[in-house]
Design an enzyme around this catalytic site. Sequence first.
Site, PDB file in Angstrom:
ATOM      1  N   GLN A 116       0.842  -1.076   0.330  1.00  0.00           N
ATOM      2  CA  GLN A 116       0.203  -0.142   0.356  1.00  0.00           C
ATOM      3  C   GLN A 116       0.627   1.627   0.447  1.00  0.00           C
ATOM      4  O   GLN A 116       1.760   1.576   0.437  1.00  0.00           O
ATOM      5  CB  GLN A 116      -0.937  -0.238   1.278  1.00  0.00           C
ATOM      6  CG  GLN A 116      -2.124   1.168   0.928  1.00  0.00           C
ATOM      7  CD  GLN A 116      -2.894   1.527   2.459  1.00  0.00           C
ATOM      8  OE1 GLN A 116      -2.267   1.295   3.673  1.00  0.00           O
ATOM      9  NE2 GLN A 116      -3.916   0.680   1.916  1.00  0.00           N
TER      10      GLN A 116
ATOM     11  N   TYR B 279      -6.442  10.316   5.075  1.00  0.00           N
ATOM     12  CA  TYR B 279      -5.520  10.026   4.756  1.00  0.00           C
ATOM     13  C   TYR B 279      -5.225  11.191   3.023  1.00  0.00           C
ATOM     14  O   TYR B 279      -6.282  11.562   2.853  1.00  0.00           O
ATOM     15  CB  TYR B 279      -4.038   8.938   4.383  1.00  0.00           C
ATOM     16  CG  TYR B 279      -4.207   8.264   5.511  1.00  0.00           C
ATOM     17  CD1 TYR B 279      -3.366   8.716   7.052  1.00  0.00           C
ATOM     18  CD2 TYR B 279      -5.447   7.033   6.088  1.00  0.00           C
ATOM     19  CE1 TYR B 279      -3.784   8.229   8.330  1.00  0.00           C
ATOM     20  CE2 TYR B 279      -4.619   6.477   7.318  1.00  0.00           C
ATOM     21  CZ  TYR B 279      -4.430   7.070   8.362  1.00  0.00           C
ATOM     22  OH  TYR B 279      -4.147   6.666   9.461  1.00  0.00           O
TER      23      TYR B 279
ATOM     24  N   GLY C  32      -9.102  -8.238   8.801  1.00  0.00           N
ATOM     25  CA  GLY C  32      -7.834  -7.660   9.660  1.00  0.00           C
ATOM     26  C   GLY C  32      -7.458  -8.134  11.164  1.00  0.00           C
ATOM     27  O   GLY C  32      -6.525  -8.811  10.900  1.00  0.00           O
TER      28      GLY C  32
END
Length: 650
Positions: A104, A174, A318
């Site tokens: 990522q 972000y 996750g």
Amino acid sequence: MKKFPELFSPAYIGKLLVRNRVVMAPMLVSYASPDGEVSERLLDYYEARARGGAGLIVVEAACVDVPTGRESFRQINIDSLRYVAGLQQLAQHIKAYGCRAFIQLFHAGRQTSSLFTGVQPVAPSPLACPMVKEIPRELTGEEIKAIENRFSQAALYAFMAGFDGVELHAAHGYLINQFLSPHSNQRQDEYGGSLENRMRFLLNIIEKIKASTPELIISVRINMDDFVPGGLELKESVVICQHLEQAGVQLINCSSGTYESGLKSIEPASYKEGWRVYLAGELKKWIQIPIIAGGMLNNPAFANQLLASGQADFIFLGRSLLADSEWPHKVRESGLEDLRPCIRCNNCIDNNFRGMMVDCTVNPLTGRERHFSQQGIKYQHKSTALVVGGGPAGMQVALSMKARGFKVMLVEKEKSLGGLLNLACLPPHKHRVASLRDYLFRQVEKSGVEVFLNSCFNLEGLPGLNPDYLIIATGSKPFWPQIPGWDQSYCLGIRAVLERKPEIKGKRVVIIGGGSNGCEVADFLLAGNNQITIVEQNQYLAADMEKKNRRDLMNRLEEGKVNKRTSSQVMEIKERQLLVKNQQGLHEWLEADYIVLATGFTPNNALYIEAQNRHKNVYLIGDAFQVKGFKNAFLQGEAVAHMIATSLKK
């Protein structure tokens, strides 16, 4: 017939064949070196998840613009050729097990602090994130183009390192998300205003990556809904994804939320499994490229149905893969039977928020894979171990020692194993703790550990048992402060309340102690339509609790109209009344039908002190050593077993 056929069927992303539909989500664990290099700890962590059977691993947020774009001290960097060798090792470690590897690409934008970066954060507009509260510097047009080039250069480094693809982090508030969202982008130039302009930054990055590394798969992790007023919403995000598909993106990873949106970015335990998969399901109607969906998934049947119903092409995991790195292998072989479940305590994420390395409450191996590794080790010893206490620490050390070749006896004074796990699973939304407890029960039964229930251990019988190692895991006992007037006819401990002895309904209840235990007992009692007051000597309630689950719990207490007396102390109890003194020295009498003492626990270690003179190898673990909860109990159980086994090999 293969279990969960959709979940474990292969699928293509572009021309890339992926062995199954399980994707490990990118989670910032802060295992990199302080200067952003790939570390041995990071290699081991990802290798364990690749070996565990995931089809695709998306390596966590790698910073493309150091130091400005960093979010934490120990984050992976990918903005220089110097990092490629370490990243190559990482890609090789993942792909060696037949797992595909993406990385990522990340820029924090305004959602960082100069404490991490050493410079003022940057953003599309000089608007502070309400959570960080640091005003960023507005990027110039030239600086924006330079960051686009940094993303493109980082993708080239990823390709050089051998990654199959990159994921552009356009979610969670972000930098790319800041450009996309009208909530954070108030520019008046070509990068702001209309949706076409707000997409320009992301689309330019994609165009530059495709020009420099056309072989690289491009995924975009995007917010389908920011869940903040004036932010991205589903309808607009669908349009963005359609443009991404046209631009050549081959995979969309659906997410949601920002720092601002609170509980809808990182869910507390009360949220239902897969609560946000509807976002992916809606997007699936509008684009043809594969879609990843997820969010609090752990049940393989639910995940399989999500794929079978056509709501997604892949599912991301996750926290479930922190709790059990072998989730895919175990599910394929036995379903839920051997899965160590995530309890959604969020302590992993809490560590991240505090700038610390992530670890897992229920899995002591997470981040310590090499340290506790047993791979290739054959234990020849015939040593015996006696474990006293069948709570979380006792069960963990018994399992860990049995796995290392010891003959293990486990003695528990109660009629069942579990210790405080049996209480911890009773408050609202704590059912996953029961799943963890039941998992441990099954593992102990399958392991061959010899269990003695309803057995009060006495040191006088130690010579007959003659263990080589004596491990004391006798847990803790309630701490009972000396309050004048305590009357056991209406003054109770939390065990009695949670076990409904007596059943309390429609009563006035005062809880002494407003830590997490006291607040969870209050939450439990709300179902009985009780009028509840919490008296806590500190300024804040549940100050010992991870903040996402704490906020959720505080919301429920506020909705239930729980009265709070913080910075206060109970001085006396008299005829179903309590005398409370606040910080200013003012006194108040509170009436109560029941008084509940929730002032915590203290180590129960008398047996250990006595055993020092009776046995040469005595160990104290768990709450009996220090009351620090399940995470410490599991870690000490594994660590002591490892230490003893390692000492025998020397």
